[in-house]
Design a protein around this motif. Structure first.
Motif, PDB file in Angstrom:
ATOM      1  N   ARG A 184      52.818  24.244  12.162  1.00  0.00           N
ATOM      2  CA  ARG A 184      52.582  22.818  12.397  1.00  0.00           C
ATOM      3  C   ARG A 184      51.486  22.613  13.432  1.00  0.00           C
ATOM      4  N   LYS A 190      47.475  13.916  22.474  1.00  0.00           N
ATOM      5  CA  LYS A 190      48.223  12.843  21.809  1.00  0.00           C
ATOM      6  C   LYS A 190      48.626  13.243  20.393  1.00  0.00           C
ATOM      7  N   ILE A 250      57.102  16.353  15.949  1.00  0.00           N
ATOM      8  CA  ILE A 250      58.472  16.120  16.408  1.00  0.00           C
ATOM      9  C   ILE A 250      58.969  17.299  17.249  1.00  0.00           C
ATOM     10  N   ASN A 251      58.539  18.523  16.927  1.00  0.00           N
ATOM     11  CA  ASN A 251      59.050  19.711  17.626  1.00  0.00           C
ATOM     12  C   ASN A 251      58.327  20.020  18.938  1.00  0.00           C
ATOM     13  N   VAL A 252      57.301  19.243  19.265  1.00  0.00           N
ATOM     14  CA  VAL A 252      56.592  19.474  20.529  1.00  0.00           C
ATOM     15  C   VAL A 252      57.286  18.687  21.633  1.00  0.00           C
ATOM     16  N   VAL A 253      57.733  19.395  22.676  1.00  0.00           N
ATOM     17  CA  VAL A 253      58.538  18.767  23.712  1.00  0.00           C
ATOM     18  C   VAL A 253      57.695  18.338  24.912  1.00  0.00           C
ATOM     19  N   LYS A 256      55.409  12.602   8.327  1.00  0.00           N
ATOM     20  CA  LYS A 256      55.612  12.495   9.775  1.00  0.00           C
ATOM     21  C   LYS A 256      56.385  13.723  10.251  1.00  0.00           C
ATOM     22  N   HIS A 257      57.304  14.190   9.409  1.00  0.00           N
ATOM     23  CA  HIS A 257      58.045  15.402   9.705  1.00  0.00           C
ATOM     24  C   HIS A 257      58.688  15.884   8.409  1.00  0.00           C
ATOM     25  N   ILE A 289      63.787   9.349  12.153  1.00  0.00           N
ATOM     26  CA  ILE A 289      62.356   9.594  12.371  1.00  0.00           C
ATOM     27  C   ILE A 289      61.525   8.691  11.466  1.00  0.00           C
ATOM     28  N   ARG A 346      56.383   4.827  15.226  1.00  0.00           N
ATOM     29  CA  ARG A 346      55.494   4.446  14.129  1.00  0.00           C
ATOM     30  C   ARG A 346      56.128   4.983  12.856  1.00  0.00           C
ATOM     31  N   PRO A 353      64.507  16.436  21.346  1.00  0.00           N
ATOM     32  CA  PRO A 353      63.893  16.396  22.680  1.00  0.00           C
ATOM     33  C   PRO A 353      62.394  16.055  22.639  1.00  0.00           C
ATOM     34  N   GLY A 354      61.742  16.301  21.501  1.00  0.00           N
ATOM     35  CA  GLY A 354      60.299  16.046  21.431  1.00  0.00           C
ATOM     36  C   GLY A 354      59.955  14.709  20.793  1.00  0.00           C
ATOM     37  N   TYR A 355      60.964  13.856  20.560  1.00  0.00           N
ATOM     38  CA  TYR A 355      60.699  12.591  19.867  1.00  0.00           C
ATOM     39  C   TYR A 355      61.340  11.438  20.623  1.00  0.00           C
ATOM     40  N   ASP A 385      52.008   3.855  18.679  1.00  0.00           N
ATOM     41  CA  ASP A 385      51.540   5.245  18.567  1.00  0.00           C
ATOM     42  C   ASP A 385      50.448   5.488  19.602  1.00  0.00           C
ATOM     43  N   PRO A 386      50.767   6.239  20.670  1.00  0.00           N
ATOM     44  CA  PRO A 386      49.764   6.451  21.731  1.00  0.00           C
ATOM     45  C   PRO A 386      48.483   7.088  21.214  1.00  0.00           C
TER      46      PRO A 386
END
Lengths: 167, 575
Positions: free
Chosen positions: A19, A61, A67-70, B127-128, B148, B153, B181-183, B304-305
């Motif tokens: 990813r 950004k 989603i998996n990036v913390v 998106k995922h 998600i 967004r 944790p990343g969302y 969405d930054p």
């Protein structure tokens, strides 16, 4: 384009590396080096990515959208420690062996395999030290070479270190 | 509740748990286990004729209802056929969940029958996505996928399920607390930025709102209207935002950009403050970004930054949900009085008078496409969900329909997917069966997805279709005439299609209008048929072009207002 080092904490899930690398390629950012391994926390891995990009804000950004990036931290070279490991096999016939070993000793390079016509060294350190060593042994003949890719961590903030020194 | 069930049963139960009432799909080998428990579920399954159709139906459903659309396909070709709608949904931030079958885990990677690397192929189109390896994960994965898809967004999420995982036994459990944790999307705007924005708005002499599809996604149309009235700022809407602000409002300037109204596009060029809300400075809006809104300070509001600063660096960036941030801005605005902007508004009104949208319908000439749109709007009272394909007809629909509410305009904006309208209309009709759903499609796009009319007829989803039949890829012809010396390379469709017979053979009513006086009767007739889908074949004039136009990559200062009119940009109008 300039090089930037990113320290990226990701969830340890299958496909995360794909990813990250696919996203960087898709958005036109060139990966100079990428190293990945487990972090100190269970279930999280840390990637050290060196990218060529005109502007790092977009890279960060876009990576954050995965989603998996913390967590993403940009490492300032002055405020971080960067290390690489290199294995390099240098031509060293019996007549020149001691000469090559002398150069290696200055760089604390470890001979990990000695053969009839060559020696393989392991060198660790900051990227510029590795490159300096490589340039010095190049005239002898580099037979084979592999680099690990850069790994890096931020230093402790300066104020804390100064306080420690004072103690 | 702790009885043993299969992974497939867990999947269907998980969909029910998310409140899904309808799914669009096509069965096949690897996904077969999931289709069996579907028979016992209250969830309705709409059998598309092609997986691309199923994907666009899920999109149309999501656009029209604001809920997550669901599509199902089998492995291999089923999954690859979903790639276009997934990419479309990613570009236009449409919340859909796609479920694909996969070959059994043991066969993965062996080039098995109908195997494709679905998660790899769809990675940049979603998106995922998820590859599920155990039936025990299914409740969590489905719950996360819906979360998600519909938050932050919005966008498409895909779940790939190997056949052995669907067949394996598991026990149903309520999905556990989300662990992502990343969302963590940001919804609340930063208070400091909100204050800075209010100061800019209060000082601005020539402000303009640039409203994008994010306002519709955030259900923020009411907030937008109150904010625009409170601060007295004129409003331009992008193609994606048509309906976010009523076109009959005194502050409405209509669509901006490549085929926007002269007034909307030029207002942005001359404004001193541009307030972008849920918009992403797309090239079809900005033209050459270096010359876009050259005098403006920019406030950019987006959830969405990554959109903020991607094309234009704003003076005031505000990451947050459009509705929340607009409410924060109104709160911070308080009882302030908007400054006197009568000179600016008078200039805009003068442009509107001088450069209106124009076309000429000769009563004895061929049917003008714009006339069809205007008649459609008149005879339906504008009370319809309008679904467009991609091309000239899409631009005319966006220009000539007077939108009054959100979620009544559906189209493929970012990806520009020809053939989008018919399946998307089917999905919209499934989601809002009591509404009149009118698709507008060109004959080029019609020939790409018209088989979904069979779905519409078979499933009792009586959509209506206005077919703009000019025998060509009209927008391609327009560009070839304008930029390639009129050399029509591969843009005339050729072949003789009797669309009336074609659609009748698919279980639809077929009507035809060949001259202007046949337009209104055909539309009236279409509105009287409600027991099956209706298609009207309008033979429209191929010589008509979409104007205004800013050539691709050109400056928005150089709006071509009509076929005879070269660039018009009265420099003296710069206030």
């Amino acid at each position: 384009m300039s090089k930037h080092t990113l320290s990226v904490v990701v969830e340890d899930k299958p496909g995360v590396l794909a990813r990250v690398s696919s996203l960087l390629a898709r958005r036109g950012f060139n990966i100079h080096s990428l190293a990945v391994g487990p972090s100190h926390e269970e279930g999280l891995s840390r990637m050290t990515i060196v990218v060529d990009a005109p502007e790092l804000e977009q890279v960060k950004k876009q990576l954050h959208k995965l989603i998996n990036v913390v967590k993403i931290t940009e490492l300032d070279p002055d405020q971080s420690m960067e290390r690489e490991i290199m294995l390099v096999r240098v031509a060293a016939p019996p007549g020149r062996r001691s000469e090559v070993l002398e150069v290696a000793a200055i760089f604390k390079a470890v001979a990990i395999d000695v053969g009839a016509s060559s020696i393989c060294f392991q060198v660790t350190g900051p990227p510029n030290k590795i490159n300096d060593f490589l340039e010095l042994v190049r005239p002898y003949g580099v037979v084979d070479l592999v680099k690990s890719g850069r790994v890096a961590l931020a230093r402790e903030p300066k104020t804390t270190r100064q306080r420690l020194k004072a103690v | 509740m702790t009885d043993k069930i299969t992974g497939a049963q867990a999947l269907i139960r998980a969909l029910e748990h998310e409140g899904v009432d309808v799914v669009f799909g096509v069965p096949g080998g690897a996904i077969l286990p999931a289709y069996d428990p579907l028979l016992d579920s209250p969830i309705r399954h709409v059998l598309a004729r092609h997986e691309q159709g199923a994907g666009h139906m899920a999109e149309g459903y999501a656009w029209a209802t604001g809920r997550v659309g669901v599509c199902i396909a089998t492995s291999g070709p089923g999954a690859t056929n979903l790639v276009t709608p997934l990419a479309d949904a990613l570009m236009d931030s449409v919340p859909i969940v796609a479920i694909t079958g996969q070959v059994p885990t043991g066969a993965v990677g062996n080039d098995a029958f109908q195997e494709a690397y679905t998660t790899g192929i769809t990675m940049p189109a979603t998106k995922h996505n998820y590859f599920v390896t155990s039936p025990d994960e299914i409740p969590e994965v489905v719950h996360q996928a819906f979360h998600i898809a519909s938050t932050g967004r919005p966008g498409p999420v895909l779940i790939d399920l190997p056949k052995d995982v669907l067949n394996a036994e598991t026990r149903w459990h309520e999905p556990e607390e989300l662990n992502l944790p990343g969302y963590k999307p940001t919804y609340e705007g930063h208070p400091l930025r909100v204050r800075e924005a209010v100061e800019l708005i209060e000082k601005a002499e020539r402000p303009v709102l640039y409203v994008g599809g994010g306002v519709i996604k955030a259900n923020a149309s009411d907030a937008l209207r109150r904010f625009a009235e409170m601060t007295d700022v004129p409003v331009t809407t992008t193609l994606m935002a048509r309906g976010a602000f009523p076109d009959d409002h005194p502050l409405a300037l209509g669509m901006l950009g490549m085929h926007g109204t002269y007034t909307a596009t030029t207002a942005v060029q001359r404004c001193d403050l541009l307030i972008a809300v849920g918009a992403r400075f797309d090239d079809r809006v900005t033209g050459n970004p270096a010359t876009f809104a050259p005098h403006a300070k920019v406030i950019h509001i987006d959830v969405d930054p990554a959109e903020i600063g991607k094309v234009r660096v704003p003076e005031v960036p505000i990451v947050g949900d459009a509705g929340r941030v607009l409410s924060q801005l109104m709160e911070a605005w308080g009882a302030r009085e908007a400054p006197d902007r009568s000179a600016w508004k008078e200039t805009l009104r003068r442009w509107q008078r001088e450069f209106p949208l124009t076309y000429h319908q000769d009563p004895d000439g061929p049917i003008k496409p714009q006339y069809v749109i205007e008649e459609l709007a008149r005879l339906t009272g504008g009370d319809a969900i309008l679904v467009a394909g991609v091309g000239q007809h899409q631009m005319w629909a966006s220009q000539y329909w007077r939108f009054s509410e959100p979620r009544r305009w559906i189209n493929s904006g970012g990806l520009g997917t020809m053939g989008f309208s018919i399946p998307a209309a089917v999905g919209a009709k499934a989601g809002r069966p009591d509404d009149l759903v009118y698709a507008i499609e060109g004959d080029g796009g019609f020939q790409m997805t018209c088989q979904e009319l069979i779905t519409a007829a078979a499933e009792g989803l009586p959509i209506k279709v206005a077919l703009f039949d000019n025998g060509a890829h009209g927008m391609v012809v327009q560009w070839q005439r304008l930029f390639y010396g009129g050399r029509l390379s591969a843009s005339l469709l050729g072949g003789e299609v009797d669309y009336v017979k074609l659609v009748e053979s698919m279980g639809c009513a077929g009507l035809r209008a060949e001259s202007p006086d046949e337009v209104a009767p055909a539309i009236e007739k279409s509105l009287s048929i409600n027991d099956r889908p209706v298609v009207i074949d309008f033979k429209v004039d191929l010589d008509e072009m979409v104007f205004p136009m800013v050539p691709a990559g050109g400056s928005n200062d150089d709006v071509i207002v009509g076929p005879g009119g070269g660039p018009v940009a009265p420099a003296s109008d710069l206030p």
